[in-house]
Design a protein around this motif. Sequence first.
Motif, PDB file in Angstrom:
ATOM      1  N   ASP A   1       0.847  -1.283  -0.089  1.00  0.00           N
ATOM      2  CA  ASP A   1      -0.016  -0.112   0.139  1.00  0.00           C
ATOM      3  C   ASP A   1       0.821   1.302   0.186  1.00  0.00           C
ATOM      4  O   ASP A   1       0.187   2.537   0.182  1.00  0.00           O
ATOM      5  N   GLY A   2       2.270   0.960  -0.015  1.00  0.00           N
ATOM      6  CA  GLY A   2       3.108   2.353   0.062  1.00  0.00           C
ATOM      7  C   GLY A   2       3.377   2.829   1.210  1.00  0.00           C
ATOM      8  O   GLY A   2       4.141   3.922   1.237  1.00  0.00           O
ATOM      9  N   ILE A   3       2.922   2.172   2.451  1.00  0.00           N
ATOM     10  CA  ILE A   3       3.260   2.684   3.720  1.00  0.00           C
ATOM     11  C   ILE A   3       3.782   1.626   4.442  1.00  0.00           C
ATOM     12  O   ILE A   3       3.492   0.382   4.534  1.00  0.00           O
ATOM     13  N   GLY A   4       5.017   1.822   5.230  1.00  0.00           N
ATOM     14  CA  GLY A   4       5.637   0.639   5.955  1.00  0.00           C
ATOM     15  C   GLY A   4       4.587   0.234   6.852  1.00  0.00           C
ATOM     16  O   GLY A   4       3.692   0.913   7.536  1.00  0.00           O
ATOM     17  N   ASP A   5       4.815  -0.909   7.667  1.00  0.00           N
ATOM     18  CA  ASP A   5       4.155  -1.537   8.393  1.00  0.00           C
ATOM     19  C   ASP A   5       4.756  -2.501   9.392  1.00  0.00           C
ATOM     20  O   ASP A   5       5.937  -2.521   9.481  1.00  0.00           O
ATOM     21  N   LEU A   6       4.169  -2.882  10.370  1.00  0.00           N
ATOM     22  CA  LEU A   6       4.587  -3.731  11.600  1.00  0.00           C
ATOM     23  C   LEU A   6       5.229  -5.283  10.918  1.00  0.00           C
ATOM     24  O   LEU A   6       6.366  -5.642  11.248  1.00  0.00           O
ATOM     25  N   ARG A   7       4.509  -5.793   9.942  1.00  0.00           N
ATOM     26  CA  ARG A   7       5.087  -6.902   9.234  1.00  0.00           C
ATOM     27  C   ARG A   7       6.378  -6.484   8.375  1.00  0.00           C
ATOM     28  O   ARG A   7       7.208  -7.347   8.403  1.00  0.00           O
ATOM     29  N   GLY A   8       6.501  -5.333   7.951  1.00  0.00           N
ATOM     30  CA  GLY A   8       7.815  -4.904   7.376  1.00  0.00           C
ATOM     31  C   GLY A   8       8.861  -4.932   8.095  1.00  0.00           C
ATOM     32  O   GLY A   8       9.975  -5.500   7.753  1.00  0.00           O
ATOM     33  N   VAL A   9       8.640  -4.527   9.297  1.00  0.00           N
ATOM     34  CA  VAL A   9       9.678  -4.469  10.702  1.00  0.00           C
ATOM     35  C   VAL A   9      10.000  -6.038  10.840  1.00  0.00           C
ATOM     36  O   VAL A   9      11.075  -6.220  10.811  1.00  0.00           O
ATOM     37  N   ILE A  10       8.980  -6.949  11.104  1.00  0.00           N
ATOM     38  CA  ILE A  10       9.221  -8.154  11.271  1.00  0.00           C
ATOM     39  C   ILE A  10      10.041  -8.760  10.342  1.00  0.00           C
ATOM     40  O   ILE A  10      11.140  -9.651  10.689  1.00  0.00           O
ATOM     41  N   GLU A  11       9.736  -8.613   9.003  1.00  0.00           N
ATOM     42  CA  GLU A  11      10.771  -9.251   8.086  1.00  0.00           C
ATOM     43  C   GLU A  11      12.078  -8.707   8.029  1.00  0.00           C
ATOM     44  O   GLU A  11      12.902  -9.282   7.368  1.00  0.00           O
TER      45      GLU A  11
END
Length: 574
Positions: free
Chosen positions: A25-35
């Motif tokens: 969606d173009g906005i960073g998120d918690l799953r992005g941090v987890i990865e």
Amino acid sequence: MSDKWWQSAVVYQVYPRSFADSDGDGIGDLRGVIEHLDYLHELGVDVVWLSPIYASPHDDNGYDISDYRAIDPLFGTFDDFDELLAGLHDRGMKLVMDLVVNHTSDEHPWFVESASSTDNPKRDWYWWRPARDGARPGEQGAEPNNWGSFFSGPAWQLDPQTGEYYLHLFSRKQPDLNWENPEVRDAVYEMMNWWLDRGVDGFRMDVINFISKVTSLPDGVVPEGALYGDAYPYFAQGPRIHEFLHEMHERVFAGREDRYLTVGEMPGVDIEQARRFTDPRNGELDMVFQFEHVDLDHGPGGKWDHRPLTVLDLKRNLSLWQEGLADLGWNSLYWNNHDQPRVVSRFGDDGENRIPSAKALGTVLHLMRGTPYVYQGEELGMTNVPFASIDGFRDIESLNHYAEAVDILGASADEVLAALRRTSRDNARTPMQWTSGPHAGFTAGTPWIAVNPNATEINAEAEVRDPDSVFAHYRALIDLRHRSEVVATGDYALVLPEHPQVFAYTRGLGDRSLLVLANLSGEPAAFDAGQLPGWAVAGGGGAGIEPELANLGPATEALRGSLRPWEAVVYSRG
């Protein structure tokens, strides 16, 4: 070993919106941090400070909170949060949350109730005042006092429903909480305990030195050429600030202080005030973020008024803080965060000397006494952004300043844009540069703010594999702090204090010591090696001296009094 776990720790700030987007969606998120937890683990950091992920209208990118106990759907769910927390703890890292309690969003239920009527039970949870005597609400100059907002314009917003004004030191959608009301404090402490009970490991506290105001809210003196009065004396380090912070400590942390980290962002705080805030006997905070060193390149007109930084000014200021908190309290060490431009563009050379200058600046900062903070991308040497026009900016502070400066004060649009390119908070907020691929690997969609074009050259994928990268150097600096008690708790002493290019200091603990030499300029630097007693001898080094780190390969001349442009070297002894 050091008394407190955070004395040998390194903190990494994640700005979730710009870190990594997992859902396109173009906005960073918690799953992005987890990865990317393994990336953080490989870097070696001990703590992740997470900028706000709470429910928010995002007028100020999440620093306007509408529910302290909800995860904004933009960032994910509580299942995601719990997985992130567990992933950090499993890797031996801790999680510090951003605590924003000087103000809320105007969409927070507390404010919605407060604004509903003048006799609502929560009316006094915020700062409400009628128009000035003799003025009609809404008229120019009718605001209760002459304070200005940090985000341009007056610090007061008229509420047409009740005919009164509310105070907002920042955006009009960020009304200030009234900490004079004990019910406000009770609600904040209860919320903090709720997060600690979920397993978080502490808080970074946003502008926490603003929570106590002078209750009469007097006018400030209007500086020459300014539109508003200087209100700082009336809302910073206010009359009850120490009472409030001690009460917070007693209600939230008492009896379990050793588990948690508390750091207070305190614009304008000085050394004596910081000593009191961080004196363990007072039971307030572990450390504060002070702003003196990042204000050194601000002219009389503030952050948008640039003046060149000198190495002399920088090392004198940082050394004053090292000495001032040597026997009491603790320093936080930082170059970058979500509110500051990129240090390699600001105090270094983001051109041909980007890599050595990024390493040199990191070396100088990380080996001081205090807890270092790394802002996402700093460990890659990420730079400021070549914004082509005002259309590229997203930050409310930058956009409001441009509108006020150009449309109201008549400033040159080109000059204002030049200041924004140099100083805007958006320089820190462009996406993390993971790869050389589309959108730097940040997102499969369209990023909320454009990626810096230099991501093709500056990215994590390339640097993690490169033993000479900025990333590798930061990893080595973090490792040295972890294994050296001298770095964690040793004494600090500035050497070569009057040299205009070289920032040099020693750290000492018992019979062990460390020497840091850094040329913070693009020209060769010569100095009198005789001013390094016990380190420099005729042969270029004394017995027992060992090289620890160097950013330009072996440093053959450093102990003889010669440093190459942007060269930084570290030696140990004992």
